[in-house]
Scaffold this active site. Sequence first.
Site, PDB file in Angstrom:
ATOM      1  N   GLN A  36      46.823  50.750  52.764  1.00  0.00           N
ATOM      2  CA  GLN A  36      46.611  50.709  51.692  1.00  0.00           C
ATOM      3  C   GLN A  36      46.460  51.475  50.364  1.00  0.00           C
ATOM      4  OE1 GLN A  36      43.644  52.828  54.654  1.00  0.00           O
ATOM      5  NE2 GLN A  36      44.122  54.783  53.593  1.00  0.00           N
TER       6      GLN A  36
ATOM      7  N   LYS B 289      50.479  52.901  47.854  1.00  0.00           N
ATOM      8  CA  LYS B 289      50.599  51.517  48.238  1.00  0.00           C
ATOM      9  C   LYS B 289      50.800  53.000  49.616  1.00  0.00           C
ATOM     10  CE  LYS B 289      50.855  46.982  49.735  1.00  0.00           C
ATOM     11  NZ  LYS B 289      51.435  45.528  49.202  1.00  0.00           N
TER      12      LYS B 289
ATOM     13  N   ASP C   7      50.671  34.412  47.583  1.00  0.00           N
ATOM     14  CA  ASP C   7      49.165  35.308  48.068  1.00  0.00           C
ATOM     15  C   ASP C   7      48.108  35.427  47.154  1.00  0.00           C
ATOM     16  OD1 ASP C   7      46.988  35.585  50.099  1.00  0.00           O
ATOM     17  OD2 ASP C   7      47.413  37.519  50.383  1.00  0.00           O
TER      18      ASP C   7
ATOM     19  N   ALA D  97      41.940  48.155  51.243  1.00  0.00           N
ATOM     20  CA  ALA D  97      42.469  48.871  52.532  1.00  0.00           C
ATOM     21  C   ALA D  97      42.786  46.706  52.509  1.00  0.00           C
ATOM     22  CB  ALA D  97      41.408  49.617  53.548  1.00  0.00           C
TER      23      ALA D  97
ATOM     24  N   LEU E  10      48.136  45.867  56.341  1.00  0.00           N
ATOM     25  CA  LEU E  10      49.458  45.930  56.425  1.00  0.00           C
ATOM     26  C   LEU E  10      49.549  47.576  56.099  1.00  0.00           C
ATOM     27  CD1 LEU E  10      52.132  43.025  54.827  1.00  0.00           C
ATOM     28  CD2 LEU E  10      50.799  44.058  57.182  1.00  0.00           C
TER      29      LEU E  10
END
Length: 610
Positions: A154, A168, A305, A149, A152
Amino acid sequence: DEATIMKNDEEVPFGELLEQGWDKRGNSSALRRNAEVWNFALKCVFRALKPRKLRKKGASDEEIQAAQVEAATFIRDGLLTLGPTFVKLGQVVATRTDVLPKTYTDTLSSLQDEVPGFGGARAKEIVSKELGRPCDEVFQDFSAEPLKAASLGQVHTATYKGKKVAIKVQRAGLKELFDVDLKNLKKLAELLDKFDPKTDGADRNWVSIYEESERLLYLEIDYLNEASNAERFANDFKEKDWVRVPKVYREVSTPRVLTMEFVESIKLTDIQTINNLGLDKELLAKRTAEAFLRQIVETAYFHCDPHPGNLCADKEGNLVYYDFGMMDELKPKVRSGFRKFCTALFAGGPTISDIDLAKNAKMLVDGVEEAGVLARGADRLAVEKLARFFMRSFKDKQLGKKGSNIKSTIGTDLQTLTENNVFRFPSTFTFIFRAFASVDGIGKGLDKSYDIGKLAQPFIEAFTDAQKGYNSEAEKGFAIFRKATGLNKQDISTAVMSPKKIAYMEETLRDMESGNLKIRVRSLENEKALERQSLTQGRMENLLVATAFLNVAGLMARPLLRSAGLVGAGIFALQAVMANAKVKKFDKTQAKFEQTKFEEEDDDVVVEGE
């Protein structure tokens, strides 16, 4: 946080309550949301100031650390309650170990991959609604609990056409929350633009950083855009069999549901499992660096990221990338300038001569200027001197040597550049720094001797050679021969041009003898003295005018004129006080740069910058 909470005598998953709260906040009025956000911000300020008050009172280190953990926990829980926008903000802040104490970053880092999820039944409802038919008709064995999770959405596992997939599912009400929250963050960015002292010499544009973040955030909640990002990233690494990207199933994907191949992996921070599998940690660290450099230097399209939840490894030691919602691309000029910067920095290797390093420093500054980092009209001589210092420090670090002291070497030039705010980092660099911090942390966890600067040397050299392009194998072979022997066109040119250069030097000396040679010099010390004199003069002028108004007020018999005189005296007195503060700040800055070392340094501490 507890997994479940009692509500109306029933156990409700904490993630479900969070999801309901976020959904409710997304549909509430903007005024109420603004009040909630700023109320939380004020509470955070008071909590964060508590450890400082304890330190002033002489509290023990344990008490101060406990207060920091308490404040960090309060901030983390508050960010979770406020919703995805602020969870994202917490994730970014958690990587800034240069800004926050370790107690804060350690606590906030749990927001990276420990956000409570909502139930499988709700996830099925969303999937059914998005695909337009019941979830169980499309997928088999849909997991009741999420595999992972995040802020935005999970991930659930299921079977699709006989293959295991990862699905997703996006959280509810994200766009509505973003619409309100980003307005508050823009106000914060505008405040930072006004009050950021920028004492480090970087002319940051916080509004520009906000706008870039806003653009990427809205793209991140479009899962079809993420699918395109994943396919492009996979294509960039198609020649690297040690990089894996999950395949996208577009026929069962929508803007809120993304279906991808299930790729089992382990976190690169799970050292014990890596050791148990017998994987080469040094090789993994090297691959993380090479993959990052390929994105930044070669393709100019990079993962913003790559934290340990998004950059993993499989059992064979291949890197596995996940979550392609936040990707960015360097603009053409930034890309060209950055490549020129890298070429200049790494050219010549660690043992480069001072003459060649000075030439490369000019190229490096050209690259910085082309990328938009260096402001137009900046003092090129001072910037080139700064570039030479850091380049030599970087080369010395590659050789394992200590660099020289920055203040004793270029203190005055550094002060001039810092005060003029000549460095302006494009907003894209914010995400490059963030990605670098994540990759660097992963690499050092795998290999204590990990140094991305050393690993970059052969990569940049190979990239530079590839960019040159050779017309034939013979030309390539001769280039290698030139590199090995030092024989090149420049040496031949130097030998041929030497007589002309000697004649030029003789002509220059004759001009000096006859008094025809004009030399332009710059005295930074005199410039600073004149600058202080100007500030002092402004203070004196305001004091004189304030005194004049005060005398007028004392002589006037009419109350109106007397009041006007007092008001005038007050205004100019206030300006005199502000001017005095500027003089004190100038003196403090001047004293700091006149030292040969930083106050917190020991005598043997030197700058070892990259």
